[in-house]
Design a protein around this motif. Structure first.
Motif, PDB file in Angstrom:
ATOM      1  N   ILE A 173       0.838  -1.206   0.000  1.00 41.67           N
ATOM      2  CA  ILE A 173       0.000   0.000   0.000  1.00 41.67           C
ATOM      3  C   ILE A 173       0.872   1.255   0.000  1.00 41.67           C
ATOM      4  O   ILE A 173       0.623   2.202  -0.750  1.00 41.67           O
ATOM      5  N   LEU A 174       1.906   1.263   0.829  1.00 38.35           N
ATOM      6  CA  LEU A 174       2.789   2.431   0.886  1.00 38.35           C
ATOM      7  C   LEU A 174       3.532   2.647  -0.429  1.00 38.35           C
ATOM      8  O   LEU A 174       3.693   3.787  -0.876  1.00 38.35           O
ATOM      9  N   LEU A 175       3.982   1.568  -1.059  1.00 39.10           N
ATOM     10  CA  LEU A 175       4.665   1.709  -2.350  1.00 39.10           C
ATOM     11  C   LEU A 175       3.702   2.190  -3.436  1.00 39.10           C
ATOM     12  O   LEU A 175       4.086   2.988  -4.293  1.00 39.10           O
ATOM     13  N   ALA A 176       2.463   1.712  -3.386  1.00 39.26           N
ATOM     14  CA  ALA A 176       1.475   2.197  -4.352  1.00 39.26           C
ATOM     15  C   ALA A 176       1.217   3.690  -4.142  1.00 39.26           C
ATOM     16  O   ALA A 176       1.123   4.455  -5.114  1.00 39.26           O
ATOM     17  N   CYS A 177       1.126   4.111  -2.893  1.00 38.93           N
ATOM     18  CA  CYS A 177       0.930   5.543  -2.594  1.00 38.93           C
ATOM     19  C   CYS A 177       2.136   6.359  -3.042  1.00 38.93           C
ATOM     20  O   CYS A 177       1.993   7.460  -3.575  1.00 38.93           O
ATOM     21  N   TRP A 178       3.349   5.805  -2.851  1.00 38.86           N
ATOM     22  CA  TRP A 178       4.558   6.504  -3.290  1.00 38.86           C
ATOM     23  C   TRP A 178       4.550   6.645  -4.812  1.00 38.86           C
ATOM     24  O   TRP A 178       4.868   7.710  -5.342  1.00 38.86           O
ATOM     25  N   GLY A 179       4.184   5.574  -5.518  1.00 37.43           N
ATOM     26  CA  GLY A 179       4.134   5.634  -6.977  1.00 37.43           C
ATOM     27  C   GLY A 179       3.127   6.653  -7.472  1.00 37.43           C
ATOM     28  O   GLY A 179       3.404   7.430  -8.392  1.00 37.43           O
ATOM     29  N   LEU A 180       1.958   6.682  -6.849  1.00 36.95           N
ATOM     30  CA  LEU A 180       0.949   7.676  -7.202  1.00 36.95           C
ATOM     31  C   LEU A 180       1.461   9.080  -6.887  1.00 36.95           C
ATOM     32  O   LEU A 180       1.313  10.006  -7.696  1.00 36.95           O
ATOM     33  N   GLY A 181       2.086   9.235  -5.726  1.00 41.17           N
ATOM     34  CA  GLY A 181       2.652  10.532  -5.356  1.00 41.17           C
ATOM     35  C   GLY A 181       3.736  10.972  -6.307  1.00 41.17           C
ATOM     36  O   GLY A 181       3.859  12.158  -6.645  1.00 41.17           O
ATOM     37  N   LEU A 182       4.539  10.036  -6.803  1.00 39.99           N
ATOM     38  CA  LEU A 182       5.597  10.350  -7.759  1.00 39.99           C
ATOM     39  C   LEU A 182       4.997  10.838  -9.074  1.00 39.99           C
ATOM     40  O   LEU A 182       5.461  11.808  -9.652  1.00 39.99           O
ATOM     41  N   MET A 183       3.926  10.179  -9.507  1.00 38.05           N
ATOM     42  CA  MET A 183       3.262  10.623 -10.745  1.00 38.05           C
ATOM     43  C   MET A 183       2.656  12.014 -10.563  1.00 38.05           C
ATOM     44  O   MET A 183       2.750  12.855 -11.458  1.00 38.05           O
ATOM     45  N   LEU A 184       2.045  12.267  -9.411  1.00 39.31           N
ATOM     46  CA  LEU A 184       1.428  13.568  -9.165  1.00 39.31           C
ATOM     47  C   LEU A 184       2.489  14.664  -9.031  1.00 39.31           C
ATOM     48  O   LEU A 184       2.319  15.776  -9.545  1.00 39.31           O
ATOM     49  N   ALA A 185       3.582  14.355  -8.332  1.00 44.41           N
ATOM     50  CA  ALA A 185       4.643  15.359  -8.140  1.00 44.41           C
ATOM     51  C   ALA A 185       5.395  15.653  -9.418  1.00 44.41           C
ATOM     52  O   ALA A 185       5.898  16.756  -9.609  1.00 44.41           O
ATOM     53  N   ASP A 186       5.453  14.691 -10.306  1.00 39.49           N
ATOM     54  CA  ASP A 186       6.248  14.824 -11.521  1.00 39.49           C
ATOM     55  C   ASP A 186       5.459  15.430 -12.689  1.00 39.49           C
ATOM     56  O   ASP A 186       6.039  15.888 -13.655  1.00 39.49           O
TER      57      ASP A 186
END
Length: 126
Positions: free
Chosen positions: A109-122
């Protein structure tokens, strides 16, 4: 090899190793190992997981300032959304709305949130 392809290959390699470390105890639990073998299979993922922070920190320090900022935003998003998600799942579990979950779901779950956050931040930088 382009920078973005090299970057993606590093992330994919790291996530694959992480998944392998998570799968070791899952596979081992399905087999009839003795105490010694199970102990060894419990220690190996712990040793591997203990390397996550130094490796991530190493790559973070080598990244340019923009990439560092993007990753920090993604981590902030992962901490906030991941904590909220895990808390909501815990509440639903305590109230018997969902079945018990394994702790192995938390890193996923945390890695999925990080991946989503990376897409949003980028998204604003391309």
């Amino acid at each position: 090899m382009s920078k973005s392809l090299l970057y993606l290959s590093k992330i994919f390699t790291g996530l694959s190793l992480f998944a392998a470390f998570l799968l070791i105890p899952v596979v081992a639990s399905q087999m009839s190992f003795g105490f010694g073998e199970r102990s060894l299979l419990a220690v190996l993922p712990v040793l591997g997981m203990s390397l996550i922070y130094p490796v991530v920190r190493y790559f973070h320090q080598r990244a340019d300032e923009l990439q560092q900022q993007i990753h920090l935003r993604a981590c902030l998003f992962a901490v906030c959304s991941g904590t909220s998600t895990l808390a909501m799942l815990g509440i639903l579990q305590e109230l018997d709305f969902i079945a018990g979950l394994s702790f192995l779901h938390a890193p996923v779950i945390l890695l999925a949130c990080w991946g989503l956050g990376l897409m949003l931040a980028d998204r604003g930088h391309h």
